[in-house]
Write a protein that holds these residues in place. Structure first.
Motif, mmCIF file in Angstrom:
data_model
loop_
_atom_site.group_PDB
_atom_site.id
_atom_site.type_symbol
_atom_site.label_atom_id
_atom_site.label_comp_id
_atom_site.label_asym_id
_atom_site.label_seq_id
_atom_site.Cartn_x
_atom_site.Cartn_y
_atom_site.Cartn_z
ATOM 1 N N ARG A 30 -45.437 38.434 -112.594
ATOM 2 C CA ARG A 30 -45.287 37.259 -113.453
ATOM 3 C C ARG A 30 -45.157 37.731 -114.888
ATOM 4 N N ASP A 31 -44.046 37.351 -115.506
ATOM 5 C CA ASP A 31 -43.918 37.657 -116.929
ATOM 6 C C ASP A 31 -43.821 36.332 -117.683
ATOM 7 N N SER A 32 -43.427 36.369 -118.929
ATOM 8 C CA SER A 32 -43.419 35.156 -119.739
ATOM 9 C C SER A 32 -42.360 34.143 -119.304
ATOM 10 N N GLU A 33 -41.386 34.575 -118.514
ATOM 11 C CA GLU A 33 -40.315 33.677 -118.100
ATOM 12 C C GLU A 33 -40.427 33.173 -116.661
ATOM 13 N N PRO A 63 -25.567 49.828 -116.682
ATOM 14 C CA PRO A 63 -24.251 49.188 -116.509
ATOM 15 C C PRO A 63 -23.711 49.286 -115.077
ATOM 16 N N SER A 64 -23.937 50.406 -114.410
ATOM 17 C CA SER A 64 -23.435 50.527 -113.035
ATOM 18 C C SER A 64 -24.247 49.661 -112.076
ATOM 19 N N LEU A 65 -25.530 49.471 -112.348
ATOM 20 C CA LEU A 65 -26.344 48.548 -111.533
ATOM 21 C C LEU A 65 -25.795 47.125 -111.643
ATOM 22 N N VAL A 66 -25.467 46.719 -112.866
ATOM 23 C CA VAL A 66 -24.919 45.375 -113.088
ATOM 24 C C VAL A 66 -23.585 45.219 -112.362
ATOM 25 N N ARG A 67 -22.692 46.213 -112.491
ATOM 26 C CA ARG A 67 -21.388 46.141 -111.818
ATOM 27 C C ARG A 67 -21.538 46.112 -110.298
ATOM 28 N N MET A 68 -22.440 46.939 -109.759
ATOM 29 C CA MET A 68 -22.660 46.954 -108.311
ATOM 30 C C MET A 68 -23.176 45.595 -107.842
ATOM 31 N N GLN A 69 -24.108 45.007 -108.579
ATOM 32 C CA GLN A 69 -24.647 43.688 -108.226
ATOM 33 C C GLN A 69 -23.518 42.659 -108.172
ATOM 34 N N GLN A 70 -22.651 42.665 -109.172
ATOM 35 C CA GLN A 70 -21.534 41.713 -109.197
ATOM 36 C C GLN A 70 -20.630 41.902 -107.982
ATOM 37 N N ARG A 71 -20.391 43.142 -107.635
ATOM 38 C CA ARG A 71 -19.490 43.453 -106.513
ATOM 39 C C ARG A 71 -20.115 43.138 -105.153
ATOM 40 N N MET A 72 -21.410 43.390 -105.004
ATOM 41 C CA MET A 72 -22.055 43.315 -103.695
ATOM 42 C C MET A 72 -22.864 42.041 -103.453
ATOM 43 N N GLN A 73 -22.994 41.192 -104.440
ATOM 44 C CA GLN A 73 -23.819 39.988 -104.294
ATOM 45 C C GLN A 73 -23.353 39.105 -103.141
ATOM 46 N N ALA A 74 -22.050 38.949 -102.985
ATOM 47 C CA ALA A 74 -21.518 38.123 -101.903
ATOM 48 C C ALA A 74 -21.836 38.695 -100.524
ATOM 49 N N LYS A 75 -22.172 39.991 -100.473
ATOM 50 C CA LYS A 75 -22.523 40.634 -99.205
ATOM 51 C C LYS A 75 -24.031 40.661 -98.981
ATOM 52 N N GLY A 76 -24.774 39.912 -99.793
ATOM 53 C CA GLY A 76 -26.212 39.816 -99.599
ATOM 54 C C GLY A 76 -27.024 40.932 -100.226
ATOM 55 N N VAL A 77 -26.454 41.639 -101.214
ATOM 56 C CA VAL A 77 -27.171 42.699 -101.909
ATOM 57 C C VAL A 77 -27.627 42.156 -103.256
ATOM 58 N N THR A 78 -28.904 42.343 -103.571
ATOM 59 C CA THR A 78 -29.414 41.915 -104.861
ATOM 60 C C THR A 78 -30.245 43.018 -105.498
ATOM 61 N N VAL A 79 -30.155 43.094 -106.803
ATOM 62 C CA VAL A 79 -30.946 44.058 -107.559
ATOM 63 C C VAL A 79 -32.169 43.335 -108.098
ATOM 64 N N LEU A 80 -33.334 43.934 -107.902
ATOM 65 C CA LEU A 80 -34.556 43.480 -108.557
ATOM 66 C C LEU A 80 -34.953 44.596 -109.504
ATOM 67 N N ALA A 81 -34.759 44.351 -110.793
ATOM 68 C CA ALA A 81 -35.038 45.351 -111.822
ATOM 69 C C ALA A 81 -36.403 45.054 -112.431
ATOM 70 N N VAL A 82 -37.358 45.955 -112.212
ATOM 71 C CA VAL A 82 -38.716 45.772 -112.707
ATOM 72 C C VAL A 82 -38.932 46.716 -113.887
ATOM 73 N N VAL A 105 -37.649 41.414 -114.209
ATOM 74 C CA VAL A 105 -38.987 40.952 -114.547
ATOM 75 C C VAL A 105 -39.723 42.106 -115.211
ATOM 76 N N ARG A 106 -40.652 41.779 -116.084
ATOM 77 C CA ARG A 106 -41.393 42.809 -116.823
ATOM 78 C C ARG A 106 -42.813 42.906 -116.282
ATOM 79 N N ASP A 107 -43.227 44.115 -115.942
ATOM 80 C CA ASP A 107 -44.561 44.392 -115.405
ATOM 81 C C ASP A 107 -45.252 45.415 -116.312
ATOM 82 N N PRO A 108 -45.775 44.962 -117.464
ATOM 83 C CA PRO A 108 -46.368 45.908 -118.413
ATOM 84 C C PRO A 108 -47.613 46.621 -117.891
ATOM 85 N N ASP A 109 -48.284 46.043 -116.909
ATOM 86 C CA ASP A 109 -49.474 46.669 -116.328
ATOM 87 C C ASP A 109 -49.121 47.711 -115.273
#
Length: 155
Positions: A30-33, A63-82, A105-109
């Protein structure tokens, strides 16, 4: 020279990393958003990336994570960036300045990455649709490489 070879061979036992082939530990951050739980993403291939704004290899691979997510999202691939950033302002500024359009999401702890034994960044886990860890990447990766895209597409 022989001592160096023996030392290095002791670092790699030839086996796969711990937990590969086992259920990925669930967590909620859980972060501020918002709040994100890994279990919310069951049924998708998850690219779980632990990173920080102050980490040069993390910045390099984003940048490559973002591009891969855009390309693969329709195939059920999602990036969770912590992010493990302590400073919320730096984190938010980075997302905006680098057009990071990933589920982040930000996990400062650093509780979530501790569950995985991750203390150096970036480190990424590939989790299949059933919640099983299939691969682990240490360091920056070009997520648009054909081998990576092919691997993700087969899960």
């Amino acid at each position: 020279m022989i001592l160096v070879i023996l030392f290095l061979s002791g670092c790699y036992s030839g086996t796969r990393p711990p937990r590969i082939g086992t259920a990925a530990p669930d967590f909620t951050v859980r972060d501020s958003e918002h709040a994100v739980s890994l279990s919310q993403l069951k049924g998708k291939v998850v690219v779980l990336n632990f990173w920080a704004t102050w980490c040069a290899p993390c910045i390099e691979e984003m940048p490559s994570l973002v591009r891969m997510q855009q390309r693969m999202q329709a195939k059920g691939v999602t990036v969770l960036a912590v992010s493990v950033d302590v400073d919320d302002g730096n984190y938010r500024r980075f997302l905006k300045d680098h057009n990071v359009s990933l589920l982040s999401v930000r996990d400062p702890d650093q509780k979530s990455n501790a569950l995985y034994g991750t203390f150096k960044f970036p480190e990424t886990y590939i989790i299949d649709r059933n919640g099983v860890m299939r691969r682990k990447f240490i360091g920056a990766v070009d997520w648009t490489e054909p081998e990576v895209i092919d691997f993700l597409g087969k899960l």
